[in-house]
Design a protein around this motif. Structure first.
Motif, PDB file in Angstrom:
ATOM      1  N   UNK A   2       0.790  -1.231   0.000  1.00 54.51           N
ATOM      2  CA  UNK A   2       0.000   0.000   0.000  1.00 54.51           C
ATOM      3  C   UNK A   2       0.824   1.285   0.000  1.00 54.51           C
ATOM      4  N   UNK A   3       2.141   1.188   0.126  1.00 53.09           N
ATOM      5  CA  UNK A   3       2.995   2.381   0.072  1.00 53.09           C
ATOM      6  C   UNK A   3       3.935   2.310  -1.128  1.00 53.09           C
ATOM      7  N   UNK A   4       4.689   1.239  -1.227  1.00 52.11           N
ATOM      8  CA  UNK A   4       5.720   1.144  -2.262  1.00 52.11           C
ATOM      9  C   UNK A   4       5.127   0.864  -3.641  1.00 52.11           C
ATOM     10  N   UNK A   5       4.243  -0.112  -3.732  1.00 50.95           N
ATOM     11  CA  UNK A   5       3.697  -0.481  -5.051  1.00 50.95           C
ATOM     12  C   UNK A   5       2.999   0.706  -5.727  1.00 50.95           C
ATOM     13  N   UNK A   6       2.132   1.455  -5.034  1.00 48.20           N
ATOM     14  CA  UNK A   6       1.525   2.612  -5.704  1.00 48.20           C
ATOM     15  C   UNK A   6       2.553   3.657  -6.134  1.00 48.20           C
ATOM     16  N   UNK A   7       3.603   3.828  -5.342  1.00 46.27           N
ATOM     17  CA  UNK A   7       4.646   4.795  -5.689  1.00 46.27           C
ATOM     18  C   UNK A   7       5.381   4.361  -6.956  1.00 46.27           C
ATOM     19  N   UNK A  18       6.123   4.517 -12.885  1.00 43.65           N
ATOM     20  CA  UNK A  18       6.178   3.739 -14.130  1.00 43.65           C
ATOM     21  C   UNK A  18       5.176   4.244 -15.161  1.00 43.65           C
ATOM     22  N   UNK A  19       4.018   4.663 -14.716  1.00 44.46           N
ATOM     23  CA  UNK A  19       3.025   5.198 -15.650  1.00 44.46           C
ATOM     24  C   UNK A  19       3.546   6.457 -16.335  1.00 44.46           C
ATOM     25  N   UNK A  20       4.072   7.390 -15.549  1.00 49.04           N
ATOM     26  CA  UNK A  20       4.557   8.641 -16.132  1.00 49.04           C
ATOM     27  C   UNK A  20       5.847   8.456 -16.925  1.00 49.04           C
ATOM     28  N   UNK A  21       6.680   7.514 -16.500  1.00 45.58           N
ATOM     29  CA  UNK A  21       7.934   7.258 -17.203  1.00 45.58           C
ATOM     30  C   UNK A  21       7.748   6.293 -18.363  1.00 45.58           C
ATOM     31  N   UNK A  22       6.519   5.804 -18.532  1.00 45.73           N
ATOM     32  CA  UNK A  22       6.151   4.864 -19.583  1.00 45.73           C
ATOM     33  C   UNK A  22       7.021   3.604 -19.541  1.00 45.73           C
ATOM     34  N   UNK A  23       7.233   3.122 -18.329  1.00 45.21           N
ATOM     35  CA  UNK A  23       7.963   1.873 -18.138  1.00 45.21           C
ATOM     36  C   UNK A  23       6.997   0.713 -18.342  1.00 45.21           C
ATOM     37  N   UNK A  24       7.547  -0.433 -18.646  1.00 46.12           N
ATOM     38  CA  UNK A  24       6.725  -1.602 -18.925  1.00 46.12           C
ATOM     39  C   UNK A  24       6.131  -2.198 -17.649  1.00 46.12           C
ATOM     40  N   UNK A  25       5.099  -3.019 -17.834  1.00 48.93           N
ATOM     41  CA  UNK A  25       4.505  -3.743 -16.709  1.00 48.93           C
ATOM     42  C   UNK A  25       5.527  -4.694 -16.097  1.00 48.93           C
TER      43      UNK A  25
END
Length: 158
Positions: A116-121, A126-133
Motif C-alpha cells: 500500500x505504500x511502495x507499489x503505488x509509488x 512507471x506510468x509517467x515514465x512509460x515503463x513496462x509492466x
C-alpha cells in the motif's frame, strides 16, 4: 523500549541478500536489464562504491522506520508521548506485553506496508515514465519481498 540496532542493521543488509537473488540473471536480472536498456558494459561503468554505499544508506533508512509500521508497542509508546514511564503505556504493556511480536506478524505488516505504500509509488512513476509492466512487477516484487523480510526481522527480533 529501545530500538534494536542490530535488528535494523540486519534488516537493512537483508535487502542486499534479496537483491543478489532477485536480480540474478537466472531469476529476474536479465529481464530487468532488458526492460531498462541496461547492458553489462554500461553496468560496469557505474561507480559501485557509490551505488552500493548509498543503497545501504537508503536500506538502513527504510529499516530504521520499519518498527513504527510493524510493532504495535511503538504506537502505544508514541501515544504516551515517548514516555516509557507513562502510566497508560505501562498499563498497556502489563496487559499486552509483547503480544504480536513475532516474525510472522512483522512479515504481514511489512507485506501490507509495501503493497500500500511502495507499489503505488513505483506504479505511478512507471506510468509517467512509460515503463513496462514487467519492469513495474519486477521492481515492486523486489520491494514487497524486502519489506516483508524487514518487517519479520524487525518485529520478531527481541
Amino acid at each position: 523500549m529501545e530500538m534494536n540496532f542490530l535488528a535494523v542493521l540486519v534488516a537493512a543488509l537483508s535487502s542486499f541478500v534479496v537483491g543478489f537473488v532477485w536480480y540474478n540473471p537466472k531469476v529476474f536480472g536479465t529481464i530487468w536489464m532488458n526492460e531498462i536498456g541496461m547492458t553489462e558494459e554500461k553496468a560496469k561503468q557505474g561507480n559501485m562504491a557509490k551505488i552500493f554505499g548509498l543503497t545501504f544508506v537508503f536500506a538502513f533508512m527504510l529499516a530504521f522506520m520499519m518498527p513504527t509500521l510493524v510493532i504495535h508497542q511503538i504506537g502505544a509508546l508514541q501515544l504516551a508521548g515517548g514516555n516509557e514511564k507513562d502510566e497508560a503505556f505501562l498499563a498497556y504493556m502489563q496487559v499486552h506485553g509483547h503480544m504480536f511480536r513475532s516474525f510472522g506478524h512483522g512479515a504481514l505488516h511489512g507485506f501490507f506496508a509495501s503493497l500500500f505504500i511502495v507499489v503505488p509509488t513505483i506504479a505511478t512513476n512507471c506510468l509517467f515514465e512509460q515503463k513496462s509492466f514487467k519492469y513495474a512487477a519486477i521492481t515492486s516484487g523486489y520491494w514487497i519481498v524486502v519489506m516483508t523480510l524487514m518487517g519479520a526481522i524487525i518485529c520478531g527480533w527481541k
